[in-house]
Motif scaffolding. Structure first.
Motif, PDB file in Angstrom:
ATOM      1  N   VAL A  99      28.891  22.287 -15.533  1.00 13.12           N
ATOM      2  CA  VAL A  99      29.326  21.981 -17.019  1.00 13.12           C
ATOM      3  C   VAL A  99      29.649  23.285 -17.596  1.00 13.12           C
ATOM      4  O   VAL A  99      29.028  24.419 -17.275  1.00 13.12           O
ATOM      5  N   ALA A 100      30.658  23.217 -18.539  1.00 13.22           N
ATOM      6  CA  ALA A 100      31.399  24.399 -19.194  1.00 13.22           C
ATOM      7  C   ALA A 100      31.771  24.016 -20.574  1.00 13.22           C
ATOM      8  O   ALA A 100      32.361  22.849 -20.957  1.00 13.22           O
ATOM      9  N   GLY A 101      31.968  25.108 -21.353  1.00 15.18           N
ATOM     10  CA  GLY A 101      32.497  25.080 -22.760  1.00 15.18           C
ATOM     11  C   GLY A 101      32.803  26.098 -23.435  1.00 15.18           C
ATOM     12  O   GLY A 101      32.697  27.234 -22.788  1.00 15.18           O
TER      13      GLY A 101
ATOM     14  N   THR B 109      32.977  19.229 -14.157  1.00 18.21           N
ATOM     15  CA  THR B 109      33.575  19.660 -12.842  1.00 18.21           C
ATOM     16  C   THR B 109      32.619  19.076 -11.403  1.00 18.21           C
ATOM     17  O   THR B 109      31.472  19.291 -11.613  1.00 18.21           O
ATOM     18  N   TYR B 110      33.332  18.719 -10.524  1.00 16.83           N
ATOM     19  CA  TYR B 110      32.943  18.355  -9.188  1.00 16.83           C
ATOM     20  C   TYR B 110      33.560  19.395  -8.264  1.00 16.83           C
ATOM     21  O   TYR B 110      34.981  19.311  -8.423  1.00 16.83           O
ATOM     22  N   GLY B 111      33.023  20.019  -7.340  1.00 14.83           N
ATOM     23  CA  GLY B 111      33.814  21.136  -6.454  1.00 14.83           C
ATOM     24  C   GLY B 111      33.087  20.998  -5.139  1.00 14.83           C
ATOM     25  O   GLY B 111      32.086  20.412  -4.532  1.00 14.83           O
TER      26      GLY B 111
ATOM     27  N   THR C 230      24.169  28.748 -10.953  1.00 13.31           N
ATOM     28  CA  THR C 230      25.209  30.172 -11.044  1.00 13.31           C
ATOM     29  C   THR C 230      25.771  29.905 -12.322  1.00 13.31           C
ATOM     30  O   THR C 230      25.927  28.900 -12.890  1.00 13.31           O
ATOM     31  N   PHE C 231      25.785  31.034 -13.185  1.00 11.78           N
ATOM     32  CA  PHE C 231      26.385  31.307 -14.456  1.00 11.78           C
ATOM     33  C   PHE C 231      27.672  31.867 -14.125  1.00 11.78           C
ATOM     34  O   PHE C 231      27.750  32.788 -13.504  1.00 11.78           O
TER      35      PHE C 231
ATOM     36  N   LEU D  11      32.512  29.191 -20.606  1.00 15.34           N
ATOM     37  CA  LEU D  11      31.325  29.636 -20.272  1.00 15.34           C
ATOM     38  C   LEU D  11      30.537  28.411 -19.546  1.00 15.34           C
ATOM     39  O   LEU D  11      30.597  27.309 -20.274  1.00 15.34           O
ATOM     40  N   GLY D  12      29.767  28.604 -18.395  1.00 18.05           N
ATOM     41  CA  GLY D  12      29.202  27.468 -17.650  1.00 18.05           C
ATOM     42  C   GLY D  12      28.078  27.674 -16.880  1.00 18.05           C
ATOM     43  O   GLY D  12      27.880  28.813 -16.664  1.00 18.05           O
ATOM     44  N   MET D  13      27.737  26.468 -16.245  1.00 13.73           N
ATOM     45  CA  MET D  13      26.500  26.617 -15.306  1.00 13.73           C
ATOM     46  C   MET D  13      27.065  25.793 -14.321  1.00 13.73           C
ATOM     47  O   MET D  13      27.161  24.774 -14.326  1.00 13.73           O
ATOM     48  N   GLN D  14      26.888  26.236 -13.028  1.00 13.41           N
ATOM     49  CA  GLN D  14      26.957  25.438 -11.857  1.00 13.41           C
ATOM     50  C   GLN D  14      25.726  25.197 -11.140  1.00 13.41           C
ATOM     51  O   GLN D  14      24.843  26.010 -11.026  1.00 13.41           O
ATOM     52  N   LEU D  15      25.611  23.873 -10.793  1.00 14.61           N
ATOM     53  CA  LEU D  15      24.599  23.551  -9.665  1.00 14.61           C
ATOM     54  C   LEU D  15      25.083  22.984  -8.486  1.00 14.61           C
ATOM     55  O   LEU D  15      26.038  22.252  -8.291  1.00 14.61           O
ATOM     56  N   ARG D  16      24.683  24.084  -7.452  1.00 11.38           N
ATOM     57  CA  ARG D  16      24.771  23.518  -6.142  1.00 11.38           C
ATOM     58  C   ARG D  16      23.958  22.623  -5.284  1.00 11.38           C
ATOM     59  O   ARG D  16      22.888  22.827  -5.307  1.00 11.38           O
ATOM     60  N   PHE D  17      24.256  21.459  -4.857  1.00 10.41           N
ATOM     61  CA  PHE D  17      23.608  20.341  -4.490  1.00 10.41           C
ATOM     62  C   PHE D  17      22.717  20.811  -3.195  1.00 10.41           C
ATOM     63  O   PHE D  17      21.303  20.645  -3.313  1.00 10.41           O
TER      64      PHE D  17
END
Length: 203
Positions: free
Chosen positions: A28-30, A52-54, A146-147, A182-188
């Motif tokens: 998610v990012a904003g 986002t999905y990656g 991850t930021f 700016l966002g935060m990523q969660l790796r499954f």
């Protein structure tokens, strides 16, 4: 890794990523989106949010799918935008120094496109496509989180804001905008599955 393995030197790297079925992530990012060119003293910027999905499918590259919303007021006209997009990322740090799944900082390049629907106050909905290029600086704060900071330069193919500019045909500079996210990523699945790390690195 003291002696990083060069990802392009072994054809099994891609198969390893695909067969392991790892590398899925969500973010998610904003931030802000602003026109590069201003008209008079008017400020032309507004908020933007992205979901986002990656999937990382090689040590160097990944693709992402996005949903985004944004809004702004340009020269007295209010705009609301909704869009979907896709892009391709290349890990420049891994390209330069070799793949290292324990690395804390990465720098990546981005190239992508979006399909958007815009609504202007007092007007109709309008479709407009964009292409963009950018970069991502990411700092891993844990195995899963991850930021990141992501600047993008975007180009609008339509004349949707021609009335705001007071013209019938927009110039290239009038179509350009800059996005700062700016966002935060969660790796499954994390970066280092304990039961497969050694086998993966031996390939």
């Amino acid at each position: 890794l003291n002696n990083p393995v060069w990802p392009c030197s072994n054809p099994d790297w891609k198969d390893a990523f695909v067969e392991r079925k790892y590398g899925h992530y969500f973010s998610v990012a904003g931030g802000l989106q602003a026109l590069l060119r201003k008209r008079g003293e008017s400020e032309c910027y507004g908020p933007i949010a992205r979901l986002t999905y990656g999937k990382q499918f090689t040590p160097l590259s990944s693709y992402r799918l996005h949903g985004l919303v944004s809004g702004n007021e340009i020269y007295g006209r209010k705009y609301a935008n909704v869009g979907v997009g896709a892009d391709y990322m290349v890990d420049l740090t891994a390209m330069a120094y070799g793949y290292n799944e324990d690395r804390k900082f990465t720098l990546s390049s981005i190239l992508g496109a979006t399909a958007n629907v815009s609504y202007q106050s007092g007007s109709k909905f309008q479709f407009y496509p964009e292409v963009y290029a950018g970069a991502q600086a990411a700092v891993r704060i844990s195995d899963r989180y991850t930021f990141f900071y992501e600047p993008q330069l975007r180009y609008d193919f339509t004349n949707q804001m021609k009335h705001a500019w007071g013209t019938n045909k927009m110039t290239t500079s009038q179509r350009l905008s800059m996005v700062h996210l700016l966002g935060m990523q969660l790796r499954f699945d994390g970066y280092t599955p304990a039961n497969e790390k050694d086998a993966f690195m031996e390939r």
